[in-house]
Design a protein around this motif. Sequence first.
Motif, mmCIF file in Angstrom:
data_model
loop_
_atom_site.group_PDB
_atom_site.id
_atom_site.type_symbol
_atom_site.label_atom_id
_atom_site.label_comp_id
_atom_site.label_asym_id
_atom_site.label_seq_id
_atom_site.Cartn_x
_atom_site.Cartn_y
_atom_site.Cartn_z
ATOM 1 N N ALA A 94 0.836 -1.195 0.000
ATOM 2 C CA ALA A 94 0.000 0.000 0.000
ATOM 3 C C ALA A 94 0.872 1.246 0.000
ATOM 4 O O ALA A 94 0.604 2.205 -0.728
ATOM 5 C CB ALA A 94 -0.921 -0.012 1.220
ATOM 6 N N LEU A 97 2.613 1.536 -3.606
ATOM 7 C CA LEU A 97 1.686 1.742 -4.727
ATOM 8 C C LEU A 97 0.966 3.077 -4.633
ATOM 9 O O LEU A 97 0.681 3.710 -5.647
ATOM 10 C CB LEU A 97 0.670 0.604 -4.786
ATOM 11 N N LEU A 98 0.669 3.501 -3.412
ATOM 12 C CA LEU A 98 -0.086 4.740 -3.233
ATOM 13 C C LEU A 98 0.820 5.829 -2.655
ATOM 14 O O LEU A 98 0.355 6.716 -1.933
ATOM 15 C CB LEU A 98 -1.280 4.493 -2.297
ATOM 16 N N ALA A 99 2.098 5.760 -2.971
ATOM 17 C CA ALA A 99 3.100 6.600 -2.312
ATOM 18 C C ALA A 99 2.807 8.096 -2.363
ATOM 19 O O ALA A 99 3.228 8.837 -1.482
ATOM 20 C CB ALA A 99 4.475 6.332 -2.918
ATOM 21 N N ASP A 100 2.047 8.516 -3.388
ATOM 22 C CA ASP A 100 1.856 9.956 -3.528
ATOM 23 C C ASP A 100 0.708 10.521 -2.702
ATOM 24 O O ASP A 100 0.530 11.734 -2.632
ATOM 25 C CB ASP A 100 1.618 10.298 -5.014
ATOM 26 N N LEU A 101 -0.054 9.642 -2.076
ATOM 27 C CA LEU A 101 -1.197 10.134 -1.295
ATOM 28 C C LEU A 101 -0.700 10.892 -0.063
ATOM 29 O O LEU A 101 0.357 10.598 0.479
ATOM 30 C CB LEU A 101 -2.074 8.967 -0.852
ATOM 31 N N PHE A 105 -4.534 10.028 4.179
ATOM 32 C CA PHE A 105 -5.084 8.907 3.418
ATOM 33 C C PHE A 105 -4.153 7.699 3.465
ATOM 34 O O PHE A 105 -4.573 6.581 3.726
ATOM 35 C CB PHE A 105 -5.300 9.294 1.947
ATOM 36 N N LEU A 106 -2.868 7.965 3.183
ATOM 37 C CA LEU A 106 -1.935 6.857 3.019
ATOM 38 C C LEU A 106 -1.741 6.064 4.312
ATOM 39 O O LEU A 106 -1.803 4.835 4.312
ATOM 40 C CB LEU A 106 -0.586 7.364 2.500
ATOM 41 N N LEU A 109 -4.601 3.799 5.228
ATOM 42 C CA LEU A 109 -4.706 2.730 4.234
ATOM 43 C C LEU A 109 -3.593 1.696 4.438
ATOM 44 O O LEU A 109 -3.822 0.486 4.350
ATOM 45 C CB LEU A 109 -4.615 3.312 2.826
ATOM 46 N N GLU A 110 -2.424 2.198 4.748
ATOM 47 C CA GLU A 110 -1.269 1.327 4.934
ATOM 48 C C GLU A 110 -1.475 0.389 6.136
ATOM 49 O O GLU A 110 -1.279 -0.825 6.055
ATOM 50 C CB GLU A 110 -0.048 2.220 5.137
ATOM 51 N N GLY A 176 3.297 7.641 4.452
ATOM 52 C CA GLY A 176 3.089 6.370 5.142
ATOM 53 C C GLY A 176 4.005 6.195 6.331
ATOM 54 O O GLY A 176 4.118 5.094 6.863
#
Lengths: 337, 523
Positions: A94, A97-101, A105-106, A109-110, A176
């Motif tokens: 997570a 893949l979603l490093a730019d959030l 949010f990140l 989610l992580e 994250g």
Amino acid sequence: MNILKRALPYLGAAVVAFLVAGIFIALMGYDPIKAYATIFGTSFKTPYGFIQTILKWIPLTLQALAFTIPFATGKYNIGGEGQMIAGAIGATAAGILLADLPIYFLLPLEILAGIIAGALWGLVPAYLLFQFKINEILTTVLFNFIAFNLIDYVATGPWSDPTAGHPTTIAVGEGGFLPNILTSQPLNAGVLIALAVAVGVYIYTNRTVSGYELVATGANPKASRAHGINTRVQFLLALVLGAAVAGLSGAIEVAGTHHRLIEGLQSNFLLLGLIIGLIAAGNNMAVPFVAFFIAILEVGARAMQRTMQIPVEMVFIVEALLLIFILLSNVVRRRKA
Amino acid sequence: MGNQHVIEMKGINKQFGSITALKNVDFFLPTGEICGLLGGNGAGKTTLMNILYGLYRQDAGQVYMDGKLINIQSPKDSLAHGIGMVHQHFLQIVNYSVIENIVLGADVKHPFTSNLAPEKQKINELCTRFGLELDPEATIGSLPVGTRQKVEILKALFRGIKVLILDEPTTSLTPQEVDSLFQSLKVMVKEGLSIVFITHKLREVLSVCNSISVLREGRNVISLDRKSAAEEELVKAMVGEKLDVKKSIIFSKGKYQTVNPKYRDAPIFNTSNLSYINSDKVKVLKDISIDLYMNEVLGIAGVAGNGQHELVEVIMNIQQPTSGHIRFSGEEFTGKPTRLIWENGLVYIPEDRLDDGFLPKASVAHNLILGFHNTSAYSRKGFLNWKSVFSKSRQMIEEYNIKTAGPDEMGSNLSGGNIQRVMIARVFSQNSRMLVAHNPTRGLDIPSTDFVYQKILEKKKEGMSTLLITEDLDELMLICDRIAILYKGEIVGVLAKKEFEKYRIGRLMSGFRDVDSKTKREG
């Protein structure tokens, strides 16, 4: 009074364990008093030592709970490290893949990805038990081995960081990282999550209907079934819950400590978690305290190795003796009763 | 004294942990007589005889045989002295033959071959001599309980005993089998044996014993000759002052205030053609159809192992029936989850408290709410309300006289009788409409047993229906409105109250259907 009375055999066992270990230390030609002073002193002499102890405490508590939650129903989760690895992998995936959030949010989610990955890793053995009555001890252990290979694959695969010199992935996005809660010391917010989980588990088992059914199932599954509790579901639920907590511990290691997936991050947390769970005799409320004590030993042991050259394995011996003497004191008390 | 008493036990003390099982107990067994050892559950009868047989060692006291002090350390010693014991639970190997079971552990003539001809002859002789009819070649597993008991007695006789101890020998027997046992006992006494007959049933003692000793709470109460024994005196000796005999159900001879079941209304509970095939592919329940009416106590009689356990488990949906239907207050209950069965007011006292009735590793409060923990009485929105759990628990502890330190004491600290009280308190704690009670008075002393009967009858008046499953015919005939007899998984007859007759029920229990049995209803 009551608490003191119940704690007394444990204190006695601890004293005897340290005495016996002290004899070994003396036989190896070291000064046991100085060794123990180092072990117990390190955590409290400097703020840094204390913070290190807390950072150790986080995964230890979570791993112990991953064992004690299913243990309350009479089932053994020996797959804590596999679930921790799965959780770490989930969190890393997570995080990359979603490093730019952004962080709000990140980070959730992580952590969530870690919990879910851990839970799924525990769900397979739990389902095999539920559907086919396959012994969960065997399957949870075997799933550890799968996890070892999986982390090897992920840490050397497409996300690997070739500059690291050890199987490691690239870092997760900065959103994250678990934030620090102190400015002066590297203490991350994982400690708050672990505390919340410990409290949550206590509330769950002691205050909720579902927790009551968990305890009843562990106390006598046949009687629970006769009184309308679906014990097979309880076994499944407890194993998956434990695995989710183990997955969370992996996510915190990634988000809080390493900020990436590192092969070997599971350390020996599983074994220590089992020891903590067994010393606490499955009592979820006692787990955080026992875990803190073991964290002191662990941190002190490193210091002892640095300053006195006593092998760090000495602390394993102390921990093992502790467990043996506590189990013995239980036997003695039962005989007397 | 001389040889007037074959066994004399003097000043026997026995302590189990903090519990005094026997306190300064004397016991005399007159030579060539049947001596009844009478007392309620937990009075110490079995403990005393286990000491004589060498299973326990006394803490203090002496045992004399024919006037000589003897030292018994184990059953081997007692057998060497000619003392044998038949326990309530038989120690038999089910897939061995009768003869193999009897000679097991004894010296045989041809130890290296399995030629048991001389032993067989001896057994046949013993059978004819003592009027015990059985086939030595039959496999134990195929025999009814009464015959298996004869095997157990033969085992003792084969070893040449002079003193025979029988522990509650009539528990699983039909009335016919009881009569035949008593016949054999009388023959044995004539042949010179002396017999100790342990029981809690007064009637049996009066019908077969020459002398009677009564124990209560581990102490001697009285010992007397059959001829001078008055029933009332014995009752008082057994139960002490704790029970008001006049108000009791047990000693009421069936003359108590009650209400008639509502036979005109539709039954509150019924099963139709209920069958169950177990995991060994054996059909243990065959087309069971029973009706239970409001305010009714329906008994299920039968020798244990004829499907009682499976019947209650199928009713509570702990096992799923293979076919058939269960209906409760007009609703289809077949396959309903056990939790909903409880919450709909159909509650259950399991047969074996330690096996499936109690949580030893949880608190008394946990135990008292089991089955109702998800109802509004104790929880809201998934959270337990410990305050109401504890206040209700304290109330139950008080009302049901449960001896415990409090609601948070661990269940494992409770004694058997108290565990049974917890289970009784549990099922009566909510306003349930139907109770399935399997051996509800097992292990209870007389006042507690009476308390259970009073509760069942009190709830009956309030409209509750009870399905009472037990082997104890006296219990069934005392408090049931109708009795259905279960034999090999089949209901072989249903008798109304006025048709209750011991031998008739006994015949049905052994599988002889009686021709004129109709499922007639009273009222």
